[in-house]
Design a protein around this motif. Structure first.
Motif, PDB file in Angstrom:
ATOM      1  N   THR A 233      14.227   8.605  -1.276  1.00  0.00           N
ATOM      2  CA  THR A 233      12.727   8.677  -0.763  1.00  0.00           C
ATOM      3  C   THR A 233      12.301   9.525  -2.010  1.00  0.00           C
ATOM      4  O   THR A 233      12.781  10.251  -2.924  1.00  0.00           O
ATOM      5  CB  THR A 233      13.073   9.781   0.222  1.00  0.00           C
ATOM      6  OG1 THR A 233      13.624   9.672   1.364  1.00  0.00           O
ATOM      7  CG2 THR A 233      11.357  10.845   0.938  1.00  0.00           C
TER       8      THR A 233
ATOM      9  N   SER B  70       8.399  10.939  -3.255  1.00  0.00           N
ATOM     10  CA  SER B  70       7.771  11.653  -3.383  1.00  0.00           C
ATOM     11  C   SER B  70       6.528  12.660  -4.483  1.00  0.00           C
ATOM     12  O   SER B  70       7.197  12.761  -5.405  1.00  0.00           O
ATOM     13  CB  SER B  70       8.570  12.800  -1.676  1.00  0.00           C
ATOM     14  OG  SER B  70       8.879  12.156  -1.249  1.00  0.00           O
TER      15      SER B  70
ATOM     16  N   LEU C  30       4.041  19.242   0.019  1.00  0.00           N
ATOM     17  CA  LEU C  30       4.424  17.578  -0.036  1.00  0.00           C
ATOM     18  C   LEU C  30       3.249  17.502   0.180  1.00  0.00           C
ATOM     19  O   LEU C  30       1.895  16.667   0.973  1.00  0.00           O
ATOM     20  CB  LEU C  30       5.339  16.938   1.466  1.00  0.00           C
ATOM     21  CG  LEU C  30       5.424  15.416   0.960  1.00  0.00           C
ATOM     22  CD1 LEU C  30       6.442  15.124   0.094  1.00  0.00           C
ATOM     23  CD2 LEU C  30       6.521  15.513   2.597  1.00  0.00           C
TER      24      LEU C  30
ATOM     25  N   SER D 106       4.956  10.079   0.463  1.00  0.00           N
ATOM     26  CA  SER D 106       6.193  10.363  -0.035  1.00  0.00           C
ATOM     27  C   SER D 106       6.162   8.637   0.900  1.00  0.00           C
ATOM     28  O   SER D 106       6.058   7.949   1.841  1.00  0.00           O
ATOM     29  CB  SER D 106       7.008  10.945   0.929  1.00  0.00           C
ATOM     30  OG  SER D 106       7.178  10.611   2.466  1.00  0.00           O
TER      31      SER D 106
ATOM     32  N   ASN E   5      10.024   6.010   1.107  1.00  0.00           N
ATOM     33  CA  ASN E   5      11.294   5.067   1.211  1.00  0.00           C
ATOM     34  C   ASN E   5      12.041   4.350   1.107  1.00  0.00           C
ATOM     35  O   ASN E   5      11.148   3.011   1.971  1.00  0.00           O
ATOM     36  CB  ASN E   5      12.151   6.208   2.130  1.00  0.00           C
ATOM     37  CG  ASN E   5      11.493   5.991   3.452  1.00  0.00           C
ATOM     38  OD1 ASN E   5      12.341   4.873   3.857  1.00  0.00           O
ATOM     39  ND2 ASN E   5      11.129   7.235   4.068  1.00  0.00           N
TER      40      ASN E   5
ATOM     41  N   CYS F 265       6.460  15.004  -9.115  1.00  0.00           N
ATOM     42  CA  CYS F 265       7.443  13.936  -8.087  1.00  0.00           C
ATOM     43  C   CYS F 265       8.944  13.994  -8.519  1.00  0.00           C
ATOM     44  O   CYS F 265       9.405  13.804  -8.971  1.00  0.00           O
ATOM     45  CB  CYS F 265       7.222  12.707  -9.155  1.00  0.00           C
ATOM     46  SG  CYS F 265       7.739  10.869  -9.001  1.00  0.00           S
TER      47      CYS F 265
END
Length: 240
Positions: free
Chosen positions: A130, A132, A139, A142, A144, A168
């Motif tokens: 993941t 992000s 957050l 993101s 994945n 990051c």
């Protein structure tokens, strides 16, 4: 994690007598190793060769120097009808993400607070990770990816004079790497926005000056024509 090891445990503290135990792997139930009548037999499969360690006393199986090929289902069988299955996923350690500037975006405002830059946080050849962007501990976005090894990039738009802390982060279940954004470096990279605006302002000034000169020239011509016509009209009136 790749390069590490893991142990699959039978739950026995000690095998009873000549108890038979075997370990198999995958949907094809490939025989990995077995102990029977005190003798240990191991597979010649190159994926597992020299990586298997079977504990004679307990029947526990240890795999060393593992990689992604060792991801799968492991099955324990014995003559006491004990049947255990272990699902193992091997992860690669995640790389440190790289932050680059994708493009400066200068707003219509000429103040430096209007300058923005689009940043990309990127990683290559990853799977089961993941990626992000964080603003402080919050957050922002993101993305994945699961099984395939691909390259990932996640954009972030940042103000020229933003004083917030950005980072990051890339992670999987066994490892995490973080790259913090140096806002001072970002400000330096936006110098081309200053150049853009200086060039734009200079061009606008030239255009305005040219327009003013053009209007003045047209006005002078109009006045000159009007003066000539007035003089001709005066001469014709005198003649009559």
């Amino acid at each position: 994690m790749e390069g590490g090891s893991f142990t699959l445990r039978t739950g026995f503290t000690e095998r009873q007598g000549n108890q038979y135990i075997e370990w198999r792997f995958g949907s094809s139930r490939t025989l990995l190793t077995r102990i029977k009548s005190g003798n240990i037999t191991s597979t010649s499969n190159t994926v597992f060769k020299d990586r298997l360690q079977l504990d004679r006393q307990t029947g526990d199986l240890t795999l060393t120097n593992i990689n992604n090929e060792h991801t799968g289902v492991y099955e324990l069988n014995d003559d006491a009808n004990k049947d255990l299955k272990f699902i193992v996923t091997v992860y690669a350690p995640v790389p440190v993400p790289v932050i680059t500037r994708y493009s400066p975006q200068c707003s219509s405002s000429s103040s430096s607070s209007g300058f923005k830059s689009v940043l990309l946080c990127s990683v290559v050849n990853v799977s089961n990770v993941t990626l992000s962007w964080y603003k402080g501990n919050s957050l922002l976005s993101s993305i994945n990816v699961s099984d395939f090894r691909i390259s990932l990039s996640l954009p972030l738009e940042v103000e020229y004079q933003d004083i917030n802390t950005y980072s990051c982060v890339i992670n999987n279940p066994v490892s995490t790497q973080t790259r913090h954004l140096d806002i001072d470096q970002l400000c330096q990279t936006c110098s081309d926005c200053d150049y853009y605006w200086s060039q734009t302002a200079e061009a606008v000034i030239r255009l305005v000056v040219s327009a003013v000169v053009g209007v003045a020239a047209v006005a002078a011509v109009v006045v000159l024509v009007y003066d000539i016509r007035s003089r001709r009209a005066g001469l014709e009136w005198k003649v009559h």
